[in-house]
Design an enzyme around this catalytic site. Structure first.
Site, short mmCIF file in Angstrom:
data_model
loop_
_atom_site.label_atom_id
_atom_site.label_comp_id
_atom_site.label_asym_id
_atom_site.label_seq_id
_atom_site.Cartn_x
_atom_site.Cartn_y
_atom_site.Cartn_z
N GLY B 37 1.00 -1.30 0.12
CA GLY B 37 -0.26 0.10 -0.13
C GLY B 37 1.20 1.47 -0.41
N ILE B 41 -1.50 5.19 4.61
CA ILE B 41 -0.37 5.25 5.49
C ILE B 41 0.84 5.00 4.40
CG2 ILE B 41 -0.15 3.39 6.93
CD1 ILE B 41 -2.50 2.95 7.59
N CYS B 188 -37.14 -5.34 0.20
CA CYS B 188 -38.52 -4.08 -0.04
C CYS B 188 -38.36 -2.71 0.82
CB CYS B 188 -39.34 -5.38 0.49
SG CYS B 188 -40.45 -6.66 -0.45
#
Lengths: 330, 715
Positions: B37, B41, B188
């Site tokens: 990464g 960070i 729903c």
């Protein structure tokens, strides 16, 4: 940049942080001028963070030249900067972090003389002094109080670090995190800070054993001992010959402050030893942590959002923990 | 390879050496570090690593640079936008220290054929700086499997955490079950009875966008499943009619003609009228009001909100739109999207950075909110809700990165005891102990450092025995691999159930063989779809032995794999296999079979293991059905799948209730256990595990669905 609508670029650049602290906080940061004194590792990290966040203007004061060892934690410096003025070497690289921020540098410490400092302080919104000695911090803090300007100091000693702040009477908004999530609520808070001089007279008598322990008194008194050592010797400890004196000072301070004896009567010798050997040295990860905490707190104060440090933070790199004591404040 | 010709000023390392000691400092320079990464960070981490004395760093990231990164990813500039993060971060951070050697890789770490156990074993330490749960689990598993030490980390807003992990010694990333990421809603609620702004945003983004601009797919399956789950049958039938009538508007959009009015009339008028006809639905809730295109355009429906309202400081996107402005935005975004569909694109999906789609979702969800009497949201807020944006700042990342490096140094120091200090330089303070560290909101303890916990004995990841077999999957049979790993002594292969799993899709576990089904044992791995990078899990049928997980690796290039003669098969005892199969390299030594902890305790220290309770076979082979009746907010994530451990793991715990384990270590079923120690400790420190990172933190938006459910998400 002082006022007016945020541009598309600002909106894009600051998106992720405005979502955290809101547009009004961002506006206050944008309007702020910050004075930072001395450019070593802690200030390097602090400056990076507040400039990225988008303060209005940084005034950076340092009279010294870049030394070889400054390259260890100073990512604004390169090999061929050694020998140049620190502020001259760093200026363009700081500006490069965020073109929306104005950077002004002062290559001498004359501004810290009593007369000059008062007028300098009047032109800024917040003062942050790093890696400085206790007696002079007391003096500079008094001048800041006279001008009603928030005062921060911070630095590292090897694996230890500290932040002290005097925010006078500080008003801020604290999001009430106990309220249900869908009805956000904020509380207006007010807190009064003592001067550094008064803070140093703090007694720990009222704290329970558990409260005392939580504050990691060993590192607190190791730092206070370094301050007193420096006041007496006009230098920091540098070698094995200083261990005994530092130990003596630390233990005297523990006793003067009436710290709960069940928790601590003496600062562990191993800590005193390692602090003695490393006090003049800085380590990038520790600077990143202390500079991160320091910058975050400056931003909280500018934004008048979230409770700031009250009022003495110590970081202990041996464990990675940090605690905050209230020195002479309720 | 570190270049030996590089030099720098001698004093550069003076401070770090004084603090760490020369030996430990030297060791840092020799340590092979993988950083996964190069985002929030990652940028901070790379900077701190190169300044601390690390030299040999590999930096992997898939992403490219975006304007919204620049407030914190300080290695990047405006001129770097759209360039790969890994490359730019490596080149900029290299200028901080000419000694360093950073190898950037722009790629997805979860490519298990490339980034397999053996690849991870090439590093001494792995530092995670990731922003998503899947990749962290992947790296966590690979490090446990490869026996590589790692530090895990994450940030969200003001909060963050750091966790050093040593497989078998500390808790692993999955010893504590991660809260399920991504909130879900009943179909729903989304489709007929929304009551919150987020319901309307989800409807616009996940349903309406797809129906109008997405792939023409049969929406019936979702409704079939909802019906099975017992949702209102009449309502479902109604939704079916609604779905059928989308065909017309889809055609209109693609014909290039003006489609906005037609869409509007269908979804905000006809469909709502049809819903209203089901009067039962509205007995206990406010009924929606069909919208009228012309009336809105004439300026009706304005009820004081919108631009007439006093505006304080606000960004352009933070301004509340009037109903008319919303409708105009709806019309303009539909025509922009239609134009794209009739020229170059065939399908348009929601992307928070694609302004046309964001405008459409904003307008459509606000119009739906109007119909249902729900408060409207600004474009700024909708972007955050629909885009799963996690607020992120430089300071938190800098603090966390510093803590990662300190814990990384601890891990390196712990495997290395420096020679006793010389009389001239007393041993400097050793960074001696591993801690899990949290940034927290408690004023007196902003950074809490907790001693790491022992592994969870019921963990389905780190309790396995891991090993690697290198082979040619087209020639090695399943029996070659499993029998090879088990060795020649009992128990026999017939006592084991054998699974295949892929570390990047752990829910796709397949059974390859079990005691009653041995057909595959003499097939090659390739013929049963086991490729390099996958795992073969060898699970003892009676639960006496710990599971052995065999990582399948390719033969090294120098093995002469195709019928070559180098690297003959060996095993620890050299029991006659020495001249074995040239396309198979067994581990040396072979993994030791370990009696499961519960078994040891049950047998009370004797050597007569009791038979475990019978295993419910049926439940094992059932597919890992996900909850099909729910709408997952972020269509890109598989978080709901992560809630289910692989079948093999589930079985391991559910079939073996451990009655004899100490109370605090008792985990009756993996599916239900919460953190043994961490959660309790967090609570003691005044920190409560949150469902999403924003819950405590954000009062701007009430209902973001943070990508990760963990306290700590990332950047």
């Amino acid at each position: 940049m002082a006022s007016g609508e945020f541009t598309e670029e600002e909106q894009g650049r600051y998106d992720r942080q405005i979502r955290l602290w809101g547009i009004e906080a961002q506006q206050r940061m944008r309007n702020a001028t910050i004075l930072v004194v001395r450019l070593r590792g802690t200030a390097t990290e602090t400056i990076k963070n507040i400039v990225l966040a988008g303060i209005g203007k940084l005034i950076l004061v340092d009279a010294d030249d870049v030394k070889e060892e400054d390259l260890g934690a100073g990512f604004f410096f390169r090999d061929d900067d050694v020998g140049k003025k620190r502020v001259d070497a760093a200026k363009a690289r700081i500006e490069n972090l965020n073109p929306l921020v104005t950077v002004e540098t002062v290559p001498n410490f004359n501004v810290l003389n009593n007369q000059n400092f008062e007028s300098t302080v009047n032109g800024v919104d917040l003062v942050c002094i790093t890696e400085w000695d206790r007696d002079d911090l007391v003096r500079l803090n008094i001048i800041c109080r006279r001008s009603r300007k928030p005062f921060y100091s911070g630095g590292t000693y090897g694996l230890l670090g500290y932040i002290f702040c005097d925010l006078l009477d500080h008003n801020y908004i604290s999001p009430d995190r106990s309220s249900p999530k869908d009805v956000p609520k904020s509380i207006q808070m007010k807190v009064s800070y003592p001067s550094l001089q008064d803070a140093l007279r703090h007694r720990w008598s009222l704290l329970s054993k558990r409260q005392t322990k939580e504050l990691n008194p060993a590192s607190v008194f190791a730092i206070l001992a370094l301050w007193r050592f420096q006041s007496i010797q006009k230098r920091l400890p540098i070698g094995a010959q200083d261990v005994g004196e530092l130990q003596q000072i630390a233990d005297a301070l523990v006793s003067e402050a009436d710290v709960n004896k069940q928790v601590i009567t003496t600062v562990p010798h191993s800590l005193i030893e390692s602090v003695t050997m490393t006090a003049v040295h800085e380590f990038s990860p520790v600077c990143a942590i202390v500079g991160g905490l320091l910058a975050q707190d400056i931003l909280k104060t500018l934004a008048a959002r979230e409770p700031p440090i009250a009022n003495f933070l110590t970081f202990d790199g041996n464990t990675g923990g940090a605690s905050v004591c209230k020195l002479s404040m309720s | 390879m570190p270049t030996t010709t590089t030099t720098t000023v001698a004093g550069r390392t003076k401070h770090a050496k004084a603090i760490l000691g020369d030996e430990l400092h030297k060791k840092l320079g020799e340590t092979k570090v993988l950083v996964v990464g190069a985002g929030g960070i990652g940028c901070e981490l790379i900077k701190t690593l190169v300044l601390s004395g690390f030299i040999d760093i590999t930096l992997l990231d898939l992403d490219t640079i975006d304007l919204s990164n620049l407030n914190r990813q300080f290695l990047f500039r405006t001129t770097h936008i759209k360039k790969p993060k890994s490359l730019i971060a490596a080149s900029v951070a290299s200028t901080f220290n000419p000694l360093v050697d950073i190898t950037p890789i722009q790629d997805n770490i979860m490519d298990s054929e490339k980034y397999h156990v053996d690849w991870f074993r090439g590093f001494d330490i792995v530092l995670n700086a990731l922003d998503n749960l899947e990749a962290r689990k992947y790296v966590g598993r690979m490090c446990v499997a490869g026996g590589v030490k790692m530090v895990e980390s994450g940030t969200a807003g003001y909060l963050g955490q750091v966790q050093p992990i040593v497989g078998g010694v500390t808790e692993c990333f999955e010893c504590m079950e991660k809260p399920k990421g991504g909130k879900t809603y009943p179909v729903c609620t989304i489709r007929s009875t929304p009551s919150l702004p987020i319901h309307c945003v989800v409807w616009s983004k996940s349903y309406l966008m797809g129906q109008l601009f997405g792939v023409d797919e049969d929406a019936g399956a979702e409704l079939d499943e909802a019906e099975k789950q017992g949702e209102n049958a009449e309502e479902i039938a109604n939704l079916r009619k609604e779905a059928e009538s989308f065909a017309q508007v889809r055609a209109a959009i693609r014909s290039g003609g003006p489609a906005a009015r037609m869409i509007f009339d269908k979804i905000f008028n006809t469909d709502i009228k049809r819903l209203l006809s089901m009067s039962d639905m509205w007995n206990h809730r406010a009924s929606p009001v069909p919208l009228d295109f012309d009336r809105i355009m004439q300026g009706e429906n304005e009820n004081g909100n919108g631009s007439k309202q006093k505006q304080t400081v606000a960004l352009k996107d933070q301004k509340k739109l009037t109903t008319k402005e919303n409708l105009e935005l709806f019309v303009s975004s539909v025509s922009a999207l239609s134009a794209r569909l009739s020229s170059t694109e065939t399908v348009i999906e929601f992307d928070k950075d694609d302004d046309d789609t964001l405008n459409f979702v904003t307008a459509a969800s606000n119009l739906r909110s109007l119909a249902y009497g729900i408060p409207q949201k600004t474009k700024w807020e909708v972007k955050e809700m629909a885009g799963n944006i996690i607020p992120a700042i430089a300071t938190t990342n800098a603090i966390i990165a510093g803590l990662i490096v300190l814990q990384g140094v601890n891990l390196i120091a712990s495997s290395f005891s420096p020679p006793t200090s010389t009389p001239t330089s007393p041993s400097p303070s050793p960074l001696s102990s591993l801690r899990n560290i949290h940034i927290q909101l408690k004023p007196s303890v902003p950074l809490s450092a907790i001693t790491t916990s022992r592994p969870n004995p019921a963990c389905g990841i780190c309790r396995d025995i891991y090993t690697v077999v290198r082979c040619d999957p087209l020639r090695a049979t399943l029996r070659d691999v499993v029998q090879g790993v088990l060795g020649l002594s009992p128990p026999p292969i017939s006592e084991f159930t054998i699974f295949a799993s892929s570390p990047s899709a752990p829910s796709a576990t397949r059974i390859l063989a079990d005691p009653d089904w041995e057909d595959n044992l003499d097939r090659t791995l390739g013929s049963v779809n086991v490729r390099c990078g996958m795992f073969v899990n060898v699970v003892h049928e009676e639960g006496v032995w710990e599971t052995i997980s065999v990582g399948i690796g390719g033969l090294p290039p120098d093995a002469g794999c195709y019928g070559g003669n180098a690297n003959r098969n060996r095993n620890a005892e050299g029991e006659g296999e020495g001249e074995g199969i040239p396309w198979l390299m067994l581990p040396d030594p072979l993994p030791r079979l370990v009696v499961r902890k519960e078994e040891k305790e049950k047998s009370g220290g004797t050597n007569t293991p009791l038979p475990p309770p019978p295993v419910e076979r049926a439940s094992l082979k059932r597919g890992l059905g996900e909850d099909d009746d729910i709408v997952v907010l972020d269509s890109n994530d598989n978080h709901s799948a992560d809630a289910h451990p692989p079948a093999a793991k589930r079985r391991k715990t559910s079939s073996n209730p451990p009655p004899s384990t100490p109370p605090e270590r008792q985990h009756p079923a993996r599916a239900g256990f919460s953190s043994p120690s961490k959660k309790r400790k967090l609570e003691e420190d005044g920190l409560v595990l949150m469902e999403s990172a924003e819950e405590l933190l954000d009062d701007i938006s009430e209902d973001i669905n943070g990508g990760e459910g963990d306290v700590i998400v990332i950047d």
